[in-house]
Every structure is written in structure tokens, then in C-alpha cells.
Write a protein that holds these residues in place. Structure first.
Motif, PDB file in Angstrom:
ATOM      1  N   LEU A  95     -13.395  -0.902 -70.660  1.00  0.00           N
ATOM      2  CA  LEU A  95     -11.992  -1.085 -70.280  1.00  0.00           C
ATOM      3  C   LEU A  95     -11.902  -2.004 -69.056  1.00  0.00           C
ATOM      4  CD1 LEU A  95      -8.999  -0.350 -70.630  1.00  0.00           C
ATOM      5  CD2 LEU A  95      -9.395   1.621 -69.149  1.00  0.00           C
ATOM      6  N   ASP A  96     -12.807  -1.795 -68.073  1.00  0.00           N
ATOM      7  CA  ASP A  96     -12.810  -2.659 -66.891  1.00  0.00           C
ATOM      8  C   ASP A  96     -12.957  -4.119 -67.307  1.00  0.00           C
ATOM      9  OD1 ASP A  96     -12.524  -0.496 -65.331  1.00  0.00           O
ATOM     10  OD2 ASP A  96     -14.546  -0.505 -64.466  1.00  0.00           O
ATOM     11  N   LYS A  97     -13.789  -4.350 -68.305  1.00  0.00           N
ATOM     12  CA  LYS A  97     -14.015  -5.721 -68.765  1.00  0.00           C
ATOM     13  C   LYS A  97     -12.724  -6.284 -69.364  1.00  0.00           C
ATOM     14  CE  LYS A  97     -17.435  -8.513 -70.994  1.00  0.00           C
ATOM     15  NZ  LYS A  97     -18.258  -8.644 -72.166  1.00  0.00           N
ATOM     16  N   LYS A  98     -12.037  -5.437 -70.117  1.00  0.00           N
ATOM     17  CA  LYS A  98     -10.778  -5.857 -70.745  1.00  0.00           C
ATOM     18  C   LYS A  98      -9.699  -6.153 -69.700  1.00  0.00           C
ATOM     19  CE  LYS A  98      -8.340  -4.669 -74.924  1.00  0.00           C
ATOM     20  NZ  LYS A  98      -7.812  -3.600 -75.723  1.00  0.00           N
ATOM     21  N   LEU A  99      -9.766  -5.428 -68.605  1.00  0.00           N
ATOM     22  CA  LEU A  99      -8.750  -5.599 -67.553  1.00  0.00           C
ATOM     23  C   LEU A  99      -9.084  -6.780 -66.636  1.00  0.00           C
ATOM     24  CD1 LEU A  99      -8.332  -1.836 -66.591  1.00  0.00           C
ATOM     25  CD2 LEU A  99      -6.507  -3.276 -67.517  1.00  0.00           C
ATOM     26  N   SER A 100     -10.282  -7.347 -66.795  1.00  0.00           N
ATOM     27  CA  SER A 100     -10.720  -8.420 -65.897  1.00  0.00           C
ATOM     28  C   SER A 100     -10.183  -9.773 -66.335  1.00  0.00           C
ATOM     29  CB  SER A 100     -12.239  -8.490 -65.869  1.00  0.00           C
ATOM     30  OG  SER A 100     -12.759  -7.247 -65.518  1.00  0.00           O
ATOM     31  N   GLY A 101     -10.238 -10.719 -65.404  1.00  0.00           N
ATOM     32  CA  GLY A 101      -9.800 -12.087 -65.693  1.00  0.00           C
ATOM     33  C   GLY A 101      -8.525 -12.413 -64.942  1.00  0.00           C
ATOM     34  N   TRP A 102      -7.906 -13.541 -65.277  1.00  0.00           N
ATOM     35  CA  TRP A 102      -6.681 -13.959 -64.596  1.00  0.00           C
ATOM     36  C   TRP A 102      -5.511 -13.091 -65.044  1.00  0.00           C
ATOM     37  CZ3 TRP A 102      -6.962 -17.004 -60.552  1.00  0.00           C
ATOM     38  CH2 TRP A 102      -7.998 -17.930 -60.454  1.00  0.00           C
TER      39      TRP A 102
ATOM     40  N   ARG B 110      -0.794 -15.940 -60.341  1.00  0.00           N
ATOM     41  CA  ARG B 110      -1.937 -15.437 -61.094  1.00  0.00           C
ATOM     42  C   ARG B 110      -3.060 -15.130 -60.109  1.00  0.00           C
ATOM     43  NH1 ARG B 110      -5.587 -19.801 -64.378  1.00  0.00           N
ATOM     44  NH2 ARG B 110      -5.959 -21.204 -62.656  1.00  0.00           N
ATOM     45  N   LYS B 111      -3.782 -14.081 -60.422  1.00  0.00           N
ATOM     46  CA  LYS B 111      -4.803 -13.592 -59.508  1.00  0.00           C
ATOM     47  C   LYS B 111      -5.981 -13.127 -60.349  1.00  0.00           C
ATOM     48  CE  LYS B 111      -5.095 -12.693 -55.061  1.00  0.00           C
ATOM     49  NZ  LYS B 111      -4.854 -13.614 -53.989  1.00  0.00           N
ATOM     50  N   LYS B 112      -7.170 -13.294 -59.815  1.00  0.00           N
ATOM     51  CA  LYS B 112      -8.349 -12.898 -60.597  1.00  0.00           C
ATOM     52  C   LYS B 112      -8.635 -11.405 -60.413  1.00  0.00           C
ATOM     53  CE  LYS B 112     -12.077 -15.404 -62.365  1.00  0.00           C
ATOM     54  NZ  LYS B 112     -12.766 -16.653 -62.248  1.00  0.00           N
ATOM     55  N   VAL B 113      -8.781 -10.700 -61.517  1.00  0.00           N
ATOM     56  CA  VAL B 113      -9.142  -9.284 -61.475  1.00  0.00           C
ATOM     57  C   VAL B 113     -10.628  -9.173 -61.825  1.00  0.00           C
ATOM     58  CG1 VAL B 113      -8.766  -7.006 -62.487  1.00  0.00           C
ATOM     59  CG2 VAL B 113      -6.828  -8.550 -62.152  1.00  0.00           C
ATOM     60  N   ILE B 114     -11.362  -8.442 -60.992  1.00  0.00           N
ATOM     61  CA  ILE B 114     -12.795  -8.289 -61.206  1.00  0.00           C
ATOM     62  C   ILE B 114     -13.093  -6.833 -61.543  1.00  0.00           C
ATOM     63  CG2 ILE B 114     -15.074  -8.474 -60.116  1.00  0.00           C
ATOM     64  CD1 ILE B 114     -13.854 -10.663 -58.315  1.00  0.00           C
ATOM     65  N   GLY B 115     -13.769  -6.620 -62.643  1.00  0.00           N
ATOM     66  CA  GLY B 115     -14.207  -5.266 -63.011  1.00  0.00           C
ATOM     67  C   GLY B 115     -15.704  -5.181 -62.758  1.00  0.00           C
ATOM     68  N   MET B 116     -16.102  -4.148 -62.035  1.00  0.00           N
ATOM     69  CA  MET B 116     -17.529  -4.115 -61.680  1.00  0.00           C
ATOM     70  C   MET B 116     -18.264  -3.069 -62.506  1.00  0.00           C
ATOM     71  SD  MET B 116     -17.771  -6.483 -59.469  1.00  0.00           S
ATOM     72  CE  MET B 116     -19.437  -6.202 -58.934  1.00  0.00           C
TER      73      MET B 116
ATOM     74  N   ARG C  71      -4.354   4.029 -73.970  1.00  0.00           N
ATOM     75  CA  ARG C  71      -3.264   4.372 -74.900  1.00  0.00           C
ATOM     76  C   ARG C  71      -2.015   3.528 -74.674  1.00  0.00           C
ATOM     77  NH1 ARG C  71      -2.689  10.648 -75.677  1.00  0.00           N
ATOM     78  NH2 ARG C  71      -0.755   9.910 -76.625  1.00  0.00           N
ATOM     79  N   VAL C  72      -1.783   3.160 -73.420  1.00  0.00           N
ATOM     80  CA  VAL C  72      -0.619   2.300 -73.130  1.00  0.00           C
ATOM     81  C   VAL C  72      -0.900   0.872 -73.594  1.00  0.00           C
ATOM     82  CG1 VAL C  72       0.701   1.248 -71.246  1.00  0.00           C
ATOM     83  CG2 VAL C  72       0.231   3.702 -71.219  1.00  0.00           C
ATOM     84  N   GLY C  73      -2.157   0.456 -73.463  1.00  0.00           N
ATOM     85  CA  GLY C  73      -2.531  -0.915 -73.855  1.00  0.00           C
ATOM     86  C   GLY C  73      -2.568  -1.824 -72.635  1.00  0.00           C
ATOM     87  N   THR C  74      -3.648  -2.583 -72.507  1.00  0.00           N
ATOM     88  CA  THR C  74      -3.814  -3.417 -71.299  1.00  0.00           C
ATOM     89  C   THR C  74      -2.742  -4.503 -71.215  1.00  0.00           C
ATOM     90  OG1 THR C  74      -5.421  -4.694 -72.536  1.00  0.00           O
ATOM     91  CG2 THR C  74      -6.293  -3.050 -71.025  1.00  0.00           C
ATOM     92  N   GLU C  75      -2.103  -4.818 -72.358  1.00  0.00           N
ATOM     93  CA  GLU C  75      -1.064  -5.856 -72.320  1.00  0.00           C
ATOM     94  C   GLU C  75       0.241  -5.319 -71.732  1.00  0.00           C
ATOM     95  OE1 GLU C  75      -2.262  -4.323 -74.876  1.00  0.00           O
ATOM     96  OE2 GLU C  75      -0.661  -3.710 -76.233  1.00  0.00           O
TER      97      GLU C  75
END
Lengths: 362, 455
Positions: free
Chosen positions: A337-344, A356-362, A307-311
């Protein structure tokens, strides 16, 4: 090969309702409307294991409910009373050892890990499926899905066995807002790099305060306007405290236009506060483990994040902490959602500074 | 078909005048402002810091400015510098593009900086100045001014950004060998330095802080002047010898670039390499693409605001109209120390604003990855600063591989990286951090300030 499976059915219930742990307060958690989370998590972690060995477990919600009822490829070796306690976990483990289990899988948090360790020690490898509020120990995989991969690799002979620390915080002190972490001993675990979480680490470096001050003076300017859902930890605590408010050290607080709006908020408080206007979430990764969501900040649930938005998520951490935290992880329980939150992702590290740091969603 | 690796110019073919782009700009550049009155600066107000000839060049609209024979004589130690065709890099990238680079690492201090250092030392010596003060980031400018002043019997005081002073002790030794005094900045030597140390005792320093110190030192001492290694118009002017040589070299092999790349810190090597090509755009003779490459950690042209700002941290210098991240911004301690500057050359900024120059920003790790590929194909271990331009070229060459375009790409390879080996070491051991500039939050923070500063 025999595989013991024990599930702590109340693990993690305290998190979303703001209790910072469920040890001894399960009824209060249930009264506040907490949902059972360990059973679906265990089910995900255990998918397909009966092909590789003989599963021995406990009846009903302590194991049976997580296994495939249709096939019934498992044996019940322990039956707890209606209201399960930590003694049931220990007794189940004793039974697994008696039956010669070669791997014990448990689902819970640090409290469950301590119970398992107290009986099993390093006699056979154990593996934690993360479902608790506090997970400072290194015996957990980073997510149920990762646990499944580690288990299957181990059963196929493709994972090594290493020592891992079992840690826990003093829950009474924790609810008072103090962090006291104790090392309770070492267990053996099947190990696959990346899939296993690192032990949580508290950082004390002489630079820490300087960077925390710099971050605080920067973000306190940003936070003068708008609504902020601020996660737990000493970094976020320092930022909010510098604005003249008293942050709940390990809880989630809501700040609105520079004022403390809700202290120690639970998931429903947060959802209620999301009416109109932009809201941001500010969290700091757990030291060295690198979790930004899914451990410790369960009040900031997948529903809240969506609801807040990943951005609208601000990550903060000191440079030293980041240098000791190879990757960031998310495990919100919602794979999409984990996929959306993943990446740099950008992590604020100072006054107008970010890495910048890599976020990994498992 | 052209087969040579190095395209050389004879010493006699070295250009004998610099190109002043102010003569060809579509609109006259906005003047620098007096930091007290905010009125356009009068030439005489700069005379405490610079010799008359450099002030004249700073404001000149003449297209060509002759290079004094004494300066050319020293230039001949390494100029004209070679233009290389990077065939091995092209093969490694499997690109149909033809890649060239102008190699400025052949100068004794190892970079493009002596092109202006020698000229500035000469004009100051002509006016009887005995000592020059300056700042240095990575140490390339400080070494170049130390080198240049040694030819004219002048003293040289270098305020070196503290993090570079610690990371690059050999640069310091080099400056001392040419006779300069090197002081880590901020220092207790100046009022500006003392104030910064009081406010930020743990600071790694920045170019902006070091400039404040060097300017104060020159302004408060008789017979001392200040020399700036970038940003100002006369510095860009002296560097145009790079681009003018490149044009002659391309002409000799019947080529002309489709795109010119270069790294931007204060903008002088980039301006020097690109202005002679932009002259062709302004005169409608070419549509060459000109790309400024900067670090993501200090993205002045890609994320900055185009407005008047001070050139230094303390606010002692005139205000310049430029893209800026704010004069109080202290960039993180990236290894391309020479690119840690909050602003950029006003002439370059004007060209970016007018759309003649594009800007791109890169992360540290991808820049070092490019530099490593370069070392393993072309052999030269180049400065992390220069590798930003290289990274721009490599990305474009990869694009050409996709499209099949045989573009002619070139970049100013501004210096060698022999004093940057600890940076390469950090890269090799996976220790390099990819810094970013959180521009959105910074804009919000500025908006939420109780009183928005007008400057």
C-alpha cells in the motif's frame, strides 16, 4: 560492540482505537480491541543486527520476542514484571549503560523516547523505531525498514551522529483537543538524511489563516455531497469548523453530506461507515515531518485506505507548511500500500489551487 | 546541406500584410456577447475602448490586411527577426530532429509584444486618442505599449499585476523610461480595484483583475482608449508577422516544419507563429502538428471548459467563447506571469476545439530545467513563458531520439528572460513550487454550488 534493545510493547495501541496515545490508558486500549503493533515493527528494524554486534535486551515482549529465537544471539540483561511500565524502560536503559552499550535502539513513541532520554541523555546514541501514536521527536527513523538501514549503516561506521530533539505533547491536553508540545531535551542519534524524520513543527505564519480560509471555502463546497473521513490537525479542523461543525482537533471525524456523522471515530467506526457510495479521506501532512499516514492518524488504517481506494484521498496543507516540508511520507505498515501511495501527489493549498509533492513510502 | 545558424530575411522581404485566419476557418467564429444583454456585440459598442480600424480588423473576414508604412517603419528597428537553428541543443539532446526557433527577443522591449503594440498605438493615434490604458502581467506587454506609445506622443497608463510589480521592479523602470505611468493592481484608482482589495486584501493580483481596472479607466475618461496585449482577434492578427516571416525563412532553406510549438497565455504569440502554418492545414497543403504549451498551474486549454466567459475578473468585458478556467480564477503566482490568464484567444480556442491544435501542460520546474539547458547550449537566457514552448520541443526531440525520426521542430521563442533572473534564482535554489489545478474537485465544487451560475 554492545547494542541495547528495548521495546515498549503497548506503544501505538491507542491509535487505531481513537485514544491518541497509550500513556496510562493501555488497558482501555486493549479493552477496545487494540492490537500490539510494536513487536512486528521492532522485528523488522532489528533484522540482521546480531551480525554486527552483541545484542543486549529485556525478556519477553520488551525485547526478546522481537529477536530471532532460533539463533538466540542475544543476552537478556533485564526482566520486567508482567505488566510493563515506563519504569521498566528506564531500568533497562540503566542496565544497558552499565553493560557499556554503544547504541540503544528503542521501539515506541514520544513517551518511550522521553523515558530513554531521561536515563541516557547524550551519553550514547539512541534510535527510535516508530511505533507510537504521537511521534513529534526527531529521534525516530521514518519507518522500521528505514531504521534497519540506519542501524546497519551506523554499525558499519557509515552514519554520522547528530543531536535530535525529544518532544512530546501533554496527553491530557491532547485528549481534550489542545496541542501543547514541549521540548524535553536533546539526544544523540545516528543520522542518515531522508531516513530520519524531522521534528513535528507547528506553523504560525500570518498567511496561514488566509490560505486556510481559502481552502475551507473551496473544500466546504466539495464536501457538501458524499462521505469524508477527515484526519486530525488544525488545517482539516479549520475546514470542518468553517462548515459549522465542531471538528475533533486531533481525532478523525466522519462527515456525510455536509453533516457530522461520527465524531472522534476509531478504526472500526470508519470501517462500518464504508458501506456503498464513494468515500474520501481528507488528511493534512504532519508539519515538517511530512507524514500523511502512519503517524497521528492511525485510525485511518491500511485496511481503511485500501477500502476507500488510494484515488480517493485528498491532501491539504498551507503553502508555507508545504514549503517547510521537503517530502511527504507514508508508513501504513503495509509495504504494498505504501508503494501505491508513493509518487507525485496533488496537495490542495488554496481555493482551487494545488501543488504537487513527492510522497515517499519506506 | 544547410549550415547557417541564423536564417535571416532582408528588410525588403519583411511581409507587408498580416494574415487573418477568420477568412479560412471552416465555420465562422462565434461572436463576442454584450455583458449586459448577452446579445452579439455590435461594432459601435466597442468604440468606447478601441479605434474604428481595430474594431474593423477584429470582425474582418478579409484574408490579408495591409501593414501601414508607419508601422513597418518602426518594425524595421528589429524586424525581420532571425530564425535560428538550435544545433547545440540538438547535439545535447542527441536527437535526429532538426530544431529551429524564431527569436522574438531582439525587439527593444525584448519580446513579440511590440508587433501589436506599435500597430495599436498607430491606429489610436490616427484617431486622435491621447492616452492608452492597459494591464500587464510579467511586464512584457506593458513595456511594449510604453515603447510603442512613445513613438506617437501618447500617454500610457499600465496596471501591473501586483506580484509582478514586486517581483520585477526593473520592468517597471523600463516602462517609466519610455514614459508610462505604472500602477500596481489591484489599486485604489478604480472602482473595480477597490472592490477587489476589499474582498481580497492580500491578493497577488491577476491579469483578469488588471484588465478590469484598465478597461474601467479607459471607459470613464475622455480621449483614452484601452489596449489589450493578447486574446483579441486583431492582436493575433498583428502577431502573424511572426509566422509569415518564419514561412519565408523556412522556404529559403527548403525546409518545412513537422511541428510548431509555442507558449500560450492569452494566445497571441502562439497564434501569430502558428496561424500562417494552420492556413496550410486548412487549405489541405500540409499536416503540420501545432502544439500549444501552457503551465500546469493555469491549464486553460488542457483542463478548461469551452464556453462563453468574461475576459476579466469583474465581468466588464464582452463575453468571449473560449476555453476558460472561470473568470474568477486567480492562478497561483508562477514566474511565467504572462501565462497567468484564465482564458485564451477565441480563434485559438476554436482551432483547439476543432482539433487543429493540440495542447500540453507543463510544471514550472521542468520548464526551468529546459530553459537552463537552452541557456547552456544556445546561450540565450529566455523568458519562463517562452520556455514552455521550448519544453514542448525538447520532449518531442527526445521522442525523435527514440524513434529515429528526423522531424523538423520549431517554436516561437517569444522573449528574453533578463528580467526574470529572480525566477531563475528560485529555480537554482530549489524553491520553485510545482503548482497544479485540481480540476476534478473544482468541477465538483461548482456542481455543489447552491445556484449554478449560467455564466
Amino acid at each position: 560492540m554492545k547494542i541495547g534493545v528495548v521495546v515498549n510493547p503497548i506503544a501505538g495501541m491507542g491509535g487505531a482505537v481513537g485514544l491518541k496515545g497509550t500513556d496510562g490508558v493501555a488497558e482501555e486500549a486493549a479493552r477496545r480491541g487494540a492490537r500490539q503493533i510494536s513487536i512486528p515493527r521492532a522485528r523488522e528494524a532489528l533484522a540482521g543486527i546480531e551480525k554486527y554486534g552483541e545484542v543486549i535486551t529485556c525478556s519477553s515482549s520488551m525485547g526478546e520476542d522481537c529477536l530471532d529465537a532460533g539463533e538466540r544471539n542475544f543476552e537478556i540483561v533485564y526482566e520486567p514484571a508482567d505488566r510493563t511500565t515506563s519504569e521498566d524502560t528506564k531500568e533497562a536503559c540503566r542496565e544497558f549503560l552499565r553493560k557499556n552499550a554503544k547504541l540503544i535502539i528503542f521501539c515506541g513513541g514520544d513517551g518511550t523516547a522521553r523515558d530513554v532520554l531521561s536515563v541516557v541523555g547524550k551519553k550514547v546514541p539512541i534510535l527510535g523505531v516508530p511505533a507510537g501514536v504521537k511521534m513529534h521527536s526527531s529521534v525516530f527513523s521514518i519507518s522500521p525498514r528505514a531504521a534497519n538501514r540506519v542501524i546497519l549503516d551506523f554499525l558499519e561506521g557509515n552514519a554520522s551522529v547528530v543531536d535530535a530533539e525529544v518532544m512530546d505533547v501533554d496527553e491530557d491536553a491532547f485528549r481534550r483537543g489542545e496541542i501543547k508540545i514541549r521540548h524535553y531535551g536533546d539526544a544523540s542519534i545516528p543520522y542518515k538524511k531522508i531516513l530520519m524524520q524531522q521534528g513535528k513543527h507547528l506553523f504560525y505564519s500570518p498567511d496561514e489563516k488566509i490560505y486556510k480560509d481559502a481552502m475551507a471555502s473551496f473544500l466546504s463546497l466539495v464536501m457538501r455531497k458524499g462521505t469524508y473521513i477527515v484526519g486530525g490537525g488544525s488545517t482539516t479542523g479549520h475546514i470542518v469548523n468553517s462548515m459549522g461543525m465542531e471538528k475533533t482537533l486531533l481525532g478523525v471525524d466522519i462527515i456525510k453530506d455536509g453533516e457530522l456523522f461520527v465524531k472522534d471515530a476509531c478504526e472500526s467506526d470508519i470501517l462500518e461507515s464504508l458501506n456503498g457510495g464513494t468515500t474520501r479521506i481528507m488528511v493534512s501532512p504532519m508539519g515538517r515531518q511530512g507524514f500523511i499516514f502512519g503517524r497521528g492518524n492511525q485510525q485511518i488504517s491500511s485496511e481503511v485506505i485500501k477500502r476507500v481506494g488510494t484515488e480517493n484521498i485528498i491532501l491539504v496543507a498551507t503553502p508555507y507548511k508545504l514549503s517547510q516540508t521537503p517530502h511527504l511520507f507514508v508508513d501504513t505498515g503495509d509495504a504494498k500500500l505504501d508503494k501505491k501511495l508513493s509518487g507525485w501527489k496533488s496537495v490542495i493549498t488554496g481555493f482551487g489551487l494545488a501543488e504537487r509533492k513527492k510522497v515517499i513510502g519506506m | 546541406m544547410q549550415t547557417e545558424t541564423k536564417i535571416m530575411l532582408d528588410e525588403n522581404d519583411m511581409p507587408d500584410r498580416w494574415y487573418n485566419i477568420q477568412a479560412d476557418l471552416p465555420s465562422p467564429p462565434l461572436p463576442p456577447l454584450n455583458p449586459q444583454t448577452f446579445e452579439p456585440l455590435k461594432p459601435e459598442e466597442l468604440s468606447a475602448l478601441f479605434p474604428k480600424e481595430l474594431i474593423r480588423q477584429e470582425m474582418s473576414r478579409e484574408r490579408w490586411i495591409p501593414i501601414p508604412e508607419e508601422v513597418k517603419d518602426i518594425y524595421r528597428l528589429w524586424r525581420p527577426s532571425p530564425l535560428y537553428r538550435a544545433r547545440r541543443l540538438e547535439r545535447a539532446l542527441k536527437t535526429p530532429a532538426r530544431i529551429y526557433y524564431k527569436w522574438e527577443g531582439v525587439s527593444p522591449p525584448g519580446s513579440h509584444k511590440p508587433n501589436t503594440a506599435v500597430a495599436q498605438a498607430y491606429y489610436n493615434a490616427e484617431e486622435g486618442i491621447e492616452r492608452l490604458t492597459t494591464e500587464t502581467g510579467a511586464g512584457q506587454w506593458g513595456s511594449s505599449l510604453a515603447f510603442a506609445t512613445s513613438f506617437f506622443d501618447m500617454k500610457c497608463t499600465v496596471y501591473m499585476v501586483r506580484i509582478s510589480y514586486e517581483q520585477k521592479p526593473y520592468r517597471k523602470v523600463l516602462m517609466q523610461t519610455w514614459g508610462a505611468e505604472v500602477i500596481p493592481s489591484p489599486s485604489t484608482r478604480t472602482q473595480a480595484g477597490k472592490q477587489m482589495l476589499e474582498q481580497f486584501p492580500e491578493t497577488t493580483g491577476s491579469l483578469g483583475m488588471a484588465i478590469s481596472e484598465a478597461v474601467e479607466d479607459a471607459a470613464t475618461h475622455e480621449n483614452a482608449h484601452y489596449a489589450l496585449g493578447s486574446v483579441l482577434n486583431h492582436v493575433s492578427l498583428h502577431q502573424t508577422i511572426i509566422g509569415l516571416e518564419m514561412k519565408k525563412q523556412f522556404e529559403s532553406i527548403d525546409e518545412y516544419p513537422d511541428a510548431v510549438f509555442g507558449c500560450v497565455g492569452g494566445g497571441s504569440n502562439f497564434s501569430g507563429g502558428s496561424f500562417p502554418f494552420i492556413m496550410d492545414i486548412l487549405n489541405k497543403k500540409s499536416d503540420v502538428e501545432v502544439v500549444a504549451c501552457e503551465p500546469m498551474a493555469c491549464p486553460t486549454l488542457t483542463k478548461g471548459i469551452y464556453r462563453y466567459d468574461f475576459g476579466d475578473t469583474a465581468g466588464l468585458t464582452p463575453l468571449l467563447k473560449m476555453y476558460t478556467l472561470g473568470h474568477t480564477f486567480v492562478p497561483p503566482g508562477i514566474h511565467a506571469g504572462g501565462l497567468r490568464y484564465h482564458g485564451d484567444a477565441p480563434l485559438l480556442c476554436q482551432l483547439v476545439d476543432n482539433g487543429y491544435v493540440k495542447a500540453k501542460a507543463f510544471y514550472q520546474n521542468e520548464v526551468f530545467e529546459a530553459a537552463e539547458l537552452f541557456a547552456r547550449t544556445e546561450g540565450f537566457v529566455i523568458a519562463p513563458e517562452s520556455a514552455h514552448g521550448l519544453k514542448g520541443v525538447i520532449d518531442e526531440a527526445r521522442e525523435c531520439k527514440k524513434t529515429g525520426e528526423e522531424k523538423v521542430l520549431c517554436f516561437v521563442n517569444s522573449g528574453h528572460g533578463h528580467f526574470d533572473l529572480s525566477a531563475y534564482d528560485s529555480y537554482n535554489s530549489g524553491q520553485l513550487v510545482d503548482y497544479e489545478y485540481p480540476s476534478e474537485l473544482i468541477q465538483e465544487a461548482l456542481k455543489n454550488l447552491p445556484e449554478v451560475e449560467s455564466i
